[in-house]
Scaffold this active site. Structure first.
Site, PDB file in Angstrom:
ATOM      1  N   GLU A  33      -8.614   4.279   9.989  1.00 25.26           N
ATOM      2  CA  GLU A  33      -9.014   4.326   8.583  1.00 25.26           C
ATOM      3  C   GLU A  33      -9.423   2.913   8.141  1.00 25.26           C
ATOM      4  O   GLU A  33      -8.865   1.917   8.577  1.00 25.26           O
ATOM      5  CB  GLU A  33      -7.882   4.886   7.715  1.00 25.26           C
ATOM      6  CG  GLU A  33      -6.570   4.132   7.792  1.00 25.26           C
ATOM      7  CD  GLU A  33      -6.411   3.123   6.675  1.00 25.26           C
ATOM      8  OE1 GLU A  33      -7.311   3.055   5.825  1.00 25.26           O
ATOM      9  OE2 GLU A  33      -5.415   2.394   6.686  1.00 25.26           O
ATOM     10  N   GLN A  65      -9.709   1.654   4.911  1.00 26.68           N
ATOM     11  CA  GLN A  65      -9.246   1.168   3.611  1.00 26.68           C
ATOM     12  C   GLN A  65      -8.340  -0.054   3.732  1.00 26.68           C
ATOM     13  O   GLN A  65      -8.346  -0.939   2.878  1.00 26.68           O
ATOM     14  CB  GLN A  65      -8.506   2.294   2.885  1.00 26.68           C
ATOM     15  CG  GLN A  65      -8.118   1.956   1.454  1.00 26.68           C
ATOM     16  CD  GLN A  65      -7.417   3.117   0.771  1.00 26.68           C
ATOM     17  OE1 GLN A  65      -7.021   4.087   1.410  1.00 26.68           O
ATOM     18  NE2 GLN A  65      -7.243   3.022  -0.532  1.00 26.68           N
ATOM     19  N   GLY A  95       5.853  14.500   1.867  1.00 28.96           N
ATOM     20  CA  GLY A  95       6.047  13.871   3.168  1.00 28.96           C
ATOM     21  C   GLY A  95       4.784  13.184   3.652  1.00 28.96           C
ATOM     22  O   GLY A  95       3.787  13.070   2.927  1.00 28.96           O
ATOM     23  N   GLY A 142       4.633  19.195  -1.616  1.00 22.29           N
ATOM     24  CA  GLY A 142       5.355  18.315  -0.700  1.00 22.29           C
ATOM     25  C   GLY A 142       4.978  16.858  -0.906  1.00 22.29           C
ATOM     26  O   GLY A 142       3.929  16.550  -1.498  1.00 22.29           O
ATOM     27  N   SER A 184      -2.135   1.753  11.288  1.00 23.02           N
ATOM     28  CA  SER A 184      -2.143   2.694  10.168  1.00 23.02           C
ATOM     29  C   SER A 184      -1.621   4.064  10.588  1.00 23.02           C
ATOM     30  O   SER A 184      -1.647   4.417  11.772  1.00 23.02           O
ATOM     31  CB  SER A 184      -3.562   2.852   9.618  1.00 23.02           C
ATOM     32  OG  SER A 184      -4.040   1.630   9.111  1.00 23.02           O
ATOM     33  N   THR A 218       0.848  -1.192   0.000  1.00 25.90           N
ATOM     34  CA  THR A 218       0.000   0.000   0.000  1.00 25.90           C
ATOM     35  C   THR A 218       0.879   1.235   0.000  1.00 25.90           C
ATOM     36  O   THR A 218       2.105   1.140  -0.026  1.00 25.90           O
ATOM     37  CB  THR A 218      -0.925   0.029   1.228  1.00 25.90           C
ATOM     38  OG1 THR A 218      -0.147   0.355   2.392  1.00 25.90           O
ATOM     39  CG2 THR A 218      -1.605  -1.321   1.442  1.00 25.90           C
ATOM     40  N   CYS A 219       0.253   2.395   0.058  1.00 26.31           N
ATOM     41  CA  CYS A 219       1.016   3.639   0.098  1.00 26.31           C
ATOM     42  C   CYS A 219       1.940   3.693   1.310  1.00 26.31           C
ATOM     43  O   CYS A 219       3.050   4.225   1.228  1.00 26.31           O
ATOM     44  CB  CYS A 219       0.071   4.840   0.151  1.00 26.31           C
ATOM     45  SG  CYS A 219      -0.970   5.012  -1.289  1.00 26.31           S
ATOM     46  N   ASN A 220       1.476   3.157   2.429  1.00 26.69           N
ATOM     47  CA  ASN A 220       2.199   3.322   3.683  1.00 26.69           C
ATOM     48  C   ASN A 220       2.947   2.094   4.167  1.00 26.69           C
ATOM     49  O   ASN A 220       3.641   2.163   5.174  1.00 26.69           O
ATOM     50  CB  ASN A 220       1.219   3.754   4.786  1.00 26.69           C
ATOM     51  CG  ASN A 220       0.665   5.130   4.527  1.00 26.69           C
ATOM     52  OD1 ASN A 220       1.341   5.989   3.976  1.00 26.69           O
ATOM     53  ND2 ASN A 220      -0.586   5.346   4.894  1.00 26.69           N
ATOM     54  N   ARG A 221       2.810   0.968   3.463  1.00 28.45           N
ATOM     55  CA  ARG A 221       3.497  -0.237   3.929  1.00 28.45           C
ATOM     56  C   ARG A 221       3.685  -1.244   2.800  1.00 28.45           C
ATOM     57  O   ARG A 221       2.842  -1.361   1.905  1.00 28.45           O
ATOM     58  CB  ARG A 221       2.741  -0.887   5.079  1.00 28.45           C
ATOM     59  CG  ARG A 221       1.389  -1.449   4.734  1.00 28.45           C
ATOM     60  CD  ARG A 221       0.686  -2.053   5.954  1.00 28.45           C
ATOM     61  NE  ARG A 221       0.357  -1.019   6.923  1.00 28.45           N
ATOM     62  CZ  ARG A 221       0.930  -0.917   8.134  1.00 28.45           C
ATOM     63  NH1 ARG A 221       1.837  -1.784   8.517  1.00 28.45           N
ATOM     64  NH2 ARG A 221       0.568   0.054   8.959  1.00 28.45           N
TER      65      ARG A 221
END
Length: 419
Positions: free
Chosen positions: A99, A101, A176, A174, A94, A39-42
């Site tokens: 969240e 999703q 970040g 940005g 998360s 995913t975007c974060n992991r």
């Protein structure tokens, strides 16, 4: 038992996660049971048993990262791995706690691995229980009720001001963590994103993370003075030590603009023209902190639920072995044969002196009858469907009074895998 390698927003920046996002399930073809959650974060890999990190690096990870980058990963084993997967499914791990999703993303990752035959009995059980756990957390806590990050609150505030964001375009400055959450929330609302960053390569990396089906235009920071006057919405969240949007760059427009300065120190100079509503991070932080305080008790309850789910799962694993079922069937057959023989002798259908020979015949007959079911059960011991089969046998023969609903994987049933 279980083993997880986790690269996530805590230990890996967007550049490293972009490298890892190039990995596919097929890269792990040498391992028995495995699935990949990206995913975007992991980017996480879940195995059915402990793996040797040196072997993993040589076979898979060295294609995309260095040994020094591999060390950044969080590694979970056994009970810790179970707890981690349950927390991921329940969105307690998360970036924005609560969240929803992530549960869907986990289901899709698991389903892909199942269809490609990377999944067997062990990971089926783990993921099935992670879904049950996530459902309990959602139903028994308010953890998913309100956004808690400044970034998600900013997008919610924009929606409140403009009613419906679908079809709008927003400049996001940005790449970040804050900008990433802004982008994710804008995408959910159907907003087209104009992504601006000093290092264009990092902006493209974020775009790749967010997926091929999103509408994102990439621009360098030099284009920012022109872009800020072309769009109604702007979210800025850089690590700059000085304002990057200055008064001299702001031109009058015929439409009103809504700008969010989510950076500390500020990205946007004050005293803008009257057609711009500027909302700064401090205006949103108080709302975020209030929501976080309200959610602390919910978070505590959610973590307690996770621990209970882990205990429940570990007990469940002890109850679903194939061997007890086979032994139960054999003992049941012997019991039926012995009862029938005693009744036959008692009623003088069979002379007592031939009872031993008849007993051998009956036991051999039952042994022959159970031979194929026993072979089938053993052959399916490592399959994803075994839990449904075992629970069916238990229910049919009255073993422990368990029902099939206790063990079936609802997600599989929805997808038609067991039809």
């Amino acid at each position: 038992m279980y083993f997880v390698i986790s690269f996530n927003y805590r230990n890996s920046d967007v550049v490293l996660r972009s490298k890892l996002a190039k990995l596919t399930l097929e890269d792990f073809k040498d391992f028995k049971e495995v699935f990949l959650l990206s995913t975007c974060n992991r980017i996480e890999v879940v195995f059915d048993k402990k793996q040797d990190l040196t072997e993993l690096y040589d076979k898979v990870y060295k294609k995309v990262i260095t040994p020094e980058e591999l060390v950044k990963a969080e590694v979970y084993e056994d009970g810790d791995a179970i707890e981690h997967v349950f927390k991921v499914a329940a969105s307690l791990d998360s970036m924005v706690v609560g969240e929803t999703q992530i549960t869907g993303q986990l289901k899709e990752a698991f389903y892909e691995a199942y269809e490609k035959h990377f999944i067997g009995q062990d990971l089926t059980r783990l993921i099935h229980f992670s879904f049950k756990c996530a459902k309990k957390v959602r139903n028994q806590t308010q953890i998913s009720s309100e956004p808690v990050s400044v970034a998600s609150i900013a997008v919610r505030r924009a929606k409140e001001e403009l009613k419906d964001l679908s079809g709008y375009s927003a400049v996001v400055v940005g790449v970040g963590d804050t900008a990433r959450i802004v982008c994710k929330n804008l995408i959910k609302e159907g907003v087209n994103i104009v992504l601006v960053n000093r290092t264009v390569e990092n902006a493209f990396a974020l775009k790749e993370e967010l997926g091929d089906d999103v509408n994102i235009d990439i621009h360098s920071i030099e284009k920012l003075p022109k872009l800020i006057n072309n769009y109604r919405l702007l979210f800025s969240a850089t690590a700059s030590n000085y304002p990057i949007i200055r008064n001299e760059d702001v031109k009058p427009t015929s439409f009103k603009r809504l700008w969010f300065d989510l950076a500390i120190p500020s990205d946007i100079e004050d005293d803008l023209c009257d057609s711009i509503t500027l909302i700064k991070v401090d205006d949103l932080k108080e709302i975020s902190e209030r929501n976080l305080q309200k959610r602390q008790e919910e978070l505590k309850c959610a973590n307690e639920l996770i621990k209970r789910c882990v205990e429940e799962f570990e007990k469940y694993l002890q109850s679903v072995s194939i061997d007890p079922v086979i032994k139960f069937l054999q003992e049941k057959a012997h019991e039926c044969a012995d009862t029938a023989l005693k009744n036959a002798v008692k009623k003088k259908y069979i002379p007592a002196e031939v009872a031993d020979e008849v007993e051998k015949v009956l036991h051999n007959a039952f042994k022959r009858f159970l031979h194929h079911p026993n072979i089938t059960l053993r052959k399916m011991a490592d399959s994803a469907e075994v839990d449904v089969l075992v629970s069916s046998v238990k229910r049919l023969f009255g073993m422990n009074g368990e029902s099939i609903d206790m063990n079936k994987c609802e997600y599989h049933m929805e997808k038609g895998i067991f039809k």
